[in-house]
Design a protein around this motif. Sequence first.
Motif, PDB file in Angstrom:
ATOM      1  N   LEU A 185       4.297  -2.381   3.975  1.00  0.00           N
ATOM      2  CA  LEU A 185       4.295  -3.482   3.024  1.00  0.00           C
ATOM      3  C   LEU A 185       2.947  -4.182   3.001  1.00  0.00           C
ATOM      4  N   ALA A 186       2.268  -4.198   4.139  1.00  0.00           N
ATOM      5  CA  ALA A 186       0.960  -4.843   4.204  1.00  0.00           C
ATOM      6  C   ALA A 186      -0.083  -4.117   3.370  1.00  0.00           C
ATOM      7  N   THR A 187       0.133  -2.837   3.082  1.00  0.00           N
ATOM      8  CA  THR A 187      -0.799  -2.084   2.242  1.00  0.00           C
ATOM      9  C   THR A 187      -0.466  -2.207   0.761  1.00  0.00           C
ATOM     10  N   LEU A 188       0.718  -2.699   0.444  1.00  0.00           N
ATOM     11  CA  LEU A 188       1.145  -2.793  -0.951  1.00  0.00           C
ATOM     12  C   LEU A 188       0.747  -4.104  -1.603  1.00  0.00           C
ATOM     13  N   VAL A 189       0.822  -5.196  -0.846  1.00  0.00           N
ATOM     14  CA  VAL A 189       0.600  -6.516  -1.427  1.00  0.00           C
ATOM     15  C   VAL A 189      -0.888  -6.761  -1.611  1.00  0.00           C
ATOM     16  N   PRO A 190      -1.282  -7.572  -2.594  1.00  0.00           N
ATOM     17  CA  PRO A 190      -2.705  -7.795  -2.876  1.00  0.00           C
ATOM     18  C   PRO A 190      -3.492  -8.348  -1.708  1.00  0.00           C
ATOM     19  N   LYS A 191      -2.862  -9.142  -0.845  1.00  0.00           N
ATOM     20  CA  LYS A 191      -3.571  -9.771   0.272  1.00  0.00           C
ATOM     21  C   LYS A 191      -3.464  -8.947   1.546  1.00  0.00           C
ATOM     22  N   GLY A 192      -3.013  -7.717   1.438  1.00  0.00           N
ATOM     23  CA  GLY A 192      -2.744  -6.895   2.599  1.00  0.00           C
ATOM     24  C   GLY A 192      -3.970  -6.164   3.124  1.00  0.00           C
ATOM     25  N   VAL A 193      -3.710  -5.096   3.884  1.00  0.00           N
ATOM     26  CA  VAL A 193      -4.770  -4.311   4.517  1.00  0.00           C
ATOM     27  C   VAL A 193      -5.408  -3.425   3.464  1.00  0.00           C
ATOM     28  N   ALA A 194      -6.648  -3.704   3.109  1.00  0.00           N
ATOM     29  CA  ALA A 194      -7.326  -2.945   2.057  1.00  0.00           C
ATOM     30  C   ALA A 194      -7.636  -1.528   2.527  1.00  0.00           C
ATOM     31  N   GLY A 195      -7.367  -0.564   1.668  1.00  0.00           N
ATOM     32  CA  GLY A 195      -7.712   0.817   1.946  1.00  0.00           C
ATOM     33  C   GLY A 195      -6.783   1.544   2.882  1.00  0.00           C
ATOM     34  N   ALA A 196      -5.777   0.882   3.432  1.00  0.00           N
ATOM     35  CA  ALA A 196      -4.846   1.550   4.339  1.00  0.00           C
ATOM     36  C   ALA A 196      -3.951   2.497   3.550  1.00  0.00           C
ATOM     37  N   PRO A 197      -3.737   3.719   4.035  1.00  0.00           N
ATOM     38  CA  PRO A 197      -2.923   4.681   3.291  1.00  0.00           C
ATOM     39  C   PRO A 197      -1.446   4.299   3.312  1.00  0.00           C
ATOM     40  N   LEU A 198      -0.782   4.509   2.196  1.00  0.00           N
ATOM     41  CA  LEU A 198       0.655   4.257   2.112  1.00  0.00           C
ATOM     42  C   LEU A 198       1.410   5.490   2.571  1.00  0.00           C
ATOM     43  N   PRO A 199       2.371   5.354   3.487  1.00  0.00           N
ATOM     44  CA  PRO A 199       3.138   6.523   3.930  1.00  0.00           C
ATOM     45  C   PRO A 199       3.875   7.182   2.769  1.00  0.00           C
ATOM     46  N   ALA A 200       4.205   8.444   2.950  1.00  0.00           N
ATOM     47  CA  ALA A 200       4.956   9.175   1.929  1.00  0.00           C
ATOM     48  C   ALA A 200       6.343   8.560   1.773  1.00  0.00           C
ATOM     49  N   TYR A 201       6.927   8.774   0.602  1.00  0.00           N
ATOM     50  CA  TYR A 201       8.251   8.218   0.342  1.00  0.00           C
ATOM     51  C   TYR A 201       9.278   8.713   1.358  1.00  0.00           C
ATOM     52  N   TRP A 202       9.145   9.967   1.782  1.00  0.00           N
ATOM     53  CA  TRP A 202      10.090  10.505   2.755  1.00  0.00           C
ATOM     54  C   TRP A 202      10.013   9.754   4.073  1.00  0.00           C
ATOM     55  N   GLU A 203       8.803   9.422   4.504  1.00  0.00           N
ATOM     56  CA  GLU A 203       8.653   8.658   5.739  1.00  0.00           C
ATOM     57  C   GLU A 203       9.224   7.255   5.591  1.00  0.00           C
ATOM     58  N   LEU A 204       9.055   6.658   4.424  1.00  0.00           N
ATOM     59  CA  LEU A 204       9.654   5.347   4.172  1.00  0.00           C
ATOM     60  C   LEU A 204      11.176   5.437   4.206  1.00  0.00           C
ATOM     61  N   LEU A 205      11.709   6.532   3.711  1.00  0.00           N
ATOM     62  CA  LEU A 205      13.159   6.686   3.627  1.00  0.00           C
ATOM     63  C   LEU A 205      13.784   6.862   5.006  1.00  0.00           C
ATOM     64  N   ILE A 206      13.195   7.706   5.833  1.00  0.00           N
ATOM     65  CA  ILE A 206      13.797   7.983   7.137  1.00  0.00           C
ATOM     66  C   ILE A 206      13.364   6.971   8.196  1.00  0.00           C
ATOM     67  N   GLY A 207      12.271   6.242   7.941  1.00  0.00           N
ATOM     68  CA  GLY A 207      11.905   5.167   8.854  1.00  0.00           C
ATOM     69  C   GLY A 207      10.781   5.463   9.826  1.00  0.00           C
TER      70      GLY A 207
END
Length: 321
Positions: free
Chosen positions: A161-183
Amino acid sequence: MAEQATQDELLIVSSSPHVKTRENTRRLMGDVLIGLAPAVAAAAWLFGSRAVALLAAGVASAVLAEHAVAALGRRRTTVGDLSAAVTGLLLAMNIPPSAPLWIPVIGSAFAILVVKALFGGLGGNFLNPALAARAMLLAAWPVHMTGWVRPFDMAASATPLATLVPKGVAGAPLPAYWELLIGRIPGCLGETSALALLLGGAYLLWRKVIDWRTPAAFIGTVAVLTWLLGPQGLATGDPLAHVLSGGLMLGAVFMATDYVTSPVTARGRLIMGIGCGLLTVLIRLYGGYPEGVSYSILIMNVATPLIDRFVAPRKFGLVRA
């Protein structure tokens, strides 16, 4: 005379409730614990014995606090209705795996002694005890409550979530949807595996413990608004990543649907879900904290009496003066 006696028995007038059911608090809370079981198993798999210890500490502290309240008031203990166990487990699931063991102990005791007992016990509290305790812990010990680690290796890391919001960690890669789903992502014990939470939610819906309106409106509002209010302009957001990240699933399924602190009507529950979703997005995208689920539910808890007042069913036969 026999016939008259039978008619008299049918005309007995008593106070409410008039409709009887086999449902009771223990049965409902037991279903909630079963619904949380997949998320508990996922937390134990992802974060190991540390997660088990934190979850056990939260439950034990809540149960002991509930028993202490009954003992001090010289009343029969209500530990057997399992509501304290649910509160302690939900509080622990809102805690990072890196937190010290005394964090869930203090949090669960606060939830039972202050948020629940001081307002009359189960049914008297106007805030969700677990979320109110989480807010207290976040205000008192922000470092312990925001220490995120990766599953398995327990290395420090930022949450998705910190990589998604405008004030978050700039340039950090977002995990794949599968990783988000399984945790397989950093986060609180109970918010990482969206799949486990969905399985638990499906069980509660099947058992008719929760109403679909609040979680559907909550999740749907977040999805629509995060898509529309994207970082590159209108309709450029990533709604699926927002839905699968943070505490949205845990809050929408297990906390916004709390019987005591949520509206009683169908329309009220829709308003509750939409309001929670709107506040969550506002806090995530424009607030100073990357997650807004807990605060959005607490704010809507306070608004619940007002919602119930304005969406109450129409009284037929009422003559206006």
